[in-house]
Every structure is written in structure tokens, then in C-alpha cells.
Design a protein around this motif. Structure first.
Motif, short mmCIF file in Angstrom:
data_model
loop_
_atom_site.label_atom_id
_atom_site.label_comp_id
_atom_site.label_asym_id
_atom_site.label_seq_id
_atom_site.Cartn_x
_atom_site.Cartn_y
_atom_site.Cartn_z
N ALA A 10 0.72 -1.24 -0.03
CA ALA A 10 -0.10 0.20 0.00
C ALA A 10 0.53 1.68 0.29
O ALA A 10 0.44 2.61 -0.65
N TYR A 11 2.05 0.82 0.24
CA TYR A 11 2.85 2.39 0.36
C TYR A 11 3.27 2.42 -0.63
O TYR A 11 4.37 3.53 -1.48
N GLN A 12 3.47 1.84 -2.09
CA GLN A 12 4.20 1.22 -3.24
C GLN A 12 5.36 1.90 -3.41
O GLN A 12 5.84 2.80 -3.93
N GLN A 13 6.18 0.85 -2.69
CA GLN A 13 7.66 1.05 -2.15
C GLN A 13 8.15 0.25 -3.96
O GLN A 13 7.52 -0.44 -4.43
N ASN A 14 8.92 1.06 -4.20
CA ASN A 14 9.78 0.93 -5.31
C ASN A 14 10.50 -0.13 -5.33
O ASN A 14 11.66 -0.36 -4.75
N CYS A 15 9.99 -1.63 -5.40
CA CYS A 15 11.00 -3.33 -4.92
C CYS A 15 12.43 -2.89 -6.64
O CYS A 15 11.13 -3.25 -7.70
N SER A 16 12.88 -3.55 -6.87
CA SER A 16 13.72 -4.02 -8.10
C SER A 16 14.25 -4.93 -8.15
O SER A 16 14.15 -5.72 -7.30
N VAL A 17 13.74 -5.08 -9.47
CA VAL A 17 14.50 -6.37 -9.98
C VAL A 17 15.71 -6.00 -11.00
O VAL A 17 15.36 -5.48 -11.94
#
Length: 214
Positions: A10-17
Motif C-alpha cells: 500500500a506504500y507503493q514502495q519501489n522493489c527493484s528486480v
């Protein structure tokens, strides 16, 4: 190296792949949740998860890390050990915030300033950048001029410093002394929001612009 940004939770955190195109090995940075989205990005890139990297211990950046570790049999590397208290209290923070439950865990390896981590044939330099949290680290891929900075720096803003053991002056020093020397042409992925470059932030960011500090 290829990179996909996956907004999670819900925090729209940018996970990077991150994908090493030569070997097909992939790293996931800051898996805060929504594992199905992360796995979809891995599949789309054609990568095999080989390591999980954490910039810091806040729930929206690490709550799904241990689940992924157990599912794929890979290591969790990072952040700096000074963030252990955040990860140790993960269940409490999740409950207080109405965030999906996550158990506390211990990374397989803590990181220190000046170290590096690798996956496939790719290497990321590690900078310890405290201020938002005491154990925050930043990952830098020099060949592609890409930095993953977590919640240290954002487009037009900086990380909060009102959390336990946060410190405004320390954060400013981390940005100006650890990030700026990497180069104005470096693109960075923040923990939330759009990407930018260090050069752009040095010109326009009201908190850390060069004009503010002479």
C-alpha cells in the motif's frame, strides 16, 4: 544489466528486480510485499532469483524478504547491522501500521561501507548512508550508472528523519558525501516515486541542492 521497478504494498514502495543478462541470474532489492508482482517481473525478465538485497529495515522494504528466501533458497544480504532493531521488531511495526504480518528474521550477511555484492557477473558497490535509519545502505552499479538509494533521497525530497535513530544532519551528510561523488549522470531509483539523477537533484532539490550549501 536490466532493471525493472515493481511498486509493492500500500506504500507503493519501489522493489527493484535486477537481471544479469549474461547469466540469467537476478537480484531482488527491497521486497516489501506483493510477491506475485515480484515473481511476475522475474518471469518477464527471464531471470532466476539468486539473492535478496535490502537497503534498510523498514517493513515496506523488507517484509517479504524471508518468505522469498525460504521459497527460493537464496540469501538475504543487507542492510547494515545498525538496522537490526528494525527487523527484530517487524511483527510489532506491521501490527501497529495495519501492514500484512511478517516475522522477524536475520539476514545472512550484514553490509559495511565500501563492500560489494554480486549476482551473476554484476557487482554492486555498497555505501553506508545513515540518517533515515542508522543502518541504511545504497547499492551502485557503476557500468550502468544506476544507484538504488532506498529512502535516502527522492525526486525533489529526502527521507524522513523522525523515526527512531533517524537524524537530519546525518542524512544530509550521507547524500552530499556518499551519493554526489558518484556522479551527476547517475540515475537513481528511490524507495518511492519516480527516478531522477543526482545532477538534477543537485540543481533543484530544495533540501540538498548545491545552492543551499554554497
Amino acid at each position: 544489466m536490466k532493471c525493472a521497478m515493481v511498486p509493492v504494498t500500500a506504500y507503493q514502495q519501489n522493489c527493484s528486480v535486477l537481471l544479469c543478462e549474461e547469466t540469467g541470474q537476478a537480484a531482488v532489492v527491497d521486497p516489501g510485499g506483493d510477491i506475485d508482482r515480484i515473481e511476475a517481473a522475474l518471469e518477464q525478465l527471464g531471470g532466476k532469483l539468486s539473492v535478496i538485497l535490502l537497503t534498510h529495515g523498514h517493513m515496506d522494504h523488507c517484509a517479504a524478504a524471508d518468505t522469498l528466501r525460504q521459497k527460493y533458497g537464496v540469501q538475504i544480504i543487507g542492510p547494515h547491522k545498525d538496522d537490526a532493531f528494525w527487523i527484530d521488531k517487524l511483527p510489532e511495526w506491521c501490527q501497529m501500521s495495519g501492514f500484512p504480518h511478517a516475522e522477524a528474521f536475520t539476514p545472512d550477511r550484514w553490509l559495511d561501507d565500501g563492500e560489494s555484492v554480486s549476482f551473476g557477473n554484476q557487482q554492486l558497490a555498497v555505501s553506508h548512508c545513515p540518517g533515515h535509519t542508522p543502518g541504511h545502505v545504497v547499492f551502485f552499479h557503476e557500468p550502468s550508472k544506476l544507484a538504488i538509494v532506498g529512502d535516502v533521497l527522492f525526486q525533489g525530497s529526502i527521507g524522513r528523519t523522525d523515526f527512531p535513530r533517524g537524524d537530519y544532519d546525518t542524512l544530509i551528510a550521507s547524500i552530499r558525501e556518499k551519493l554526489w561523488p558518484l556522479g551527476d549522470d547517475v540515475t537513481f531509483i528511490p524507495g518511492h516515486g519516480p527516478t531522477s539523477t543526482f545532477g538534477e537533484e543537485r540543481q533543484t532539490n530544495p533540501f540538498v541542492a548545491d545552492s543551499r550549501y554554497g
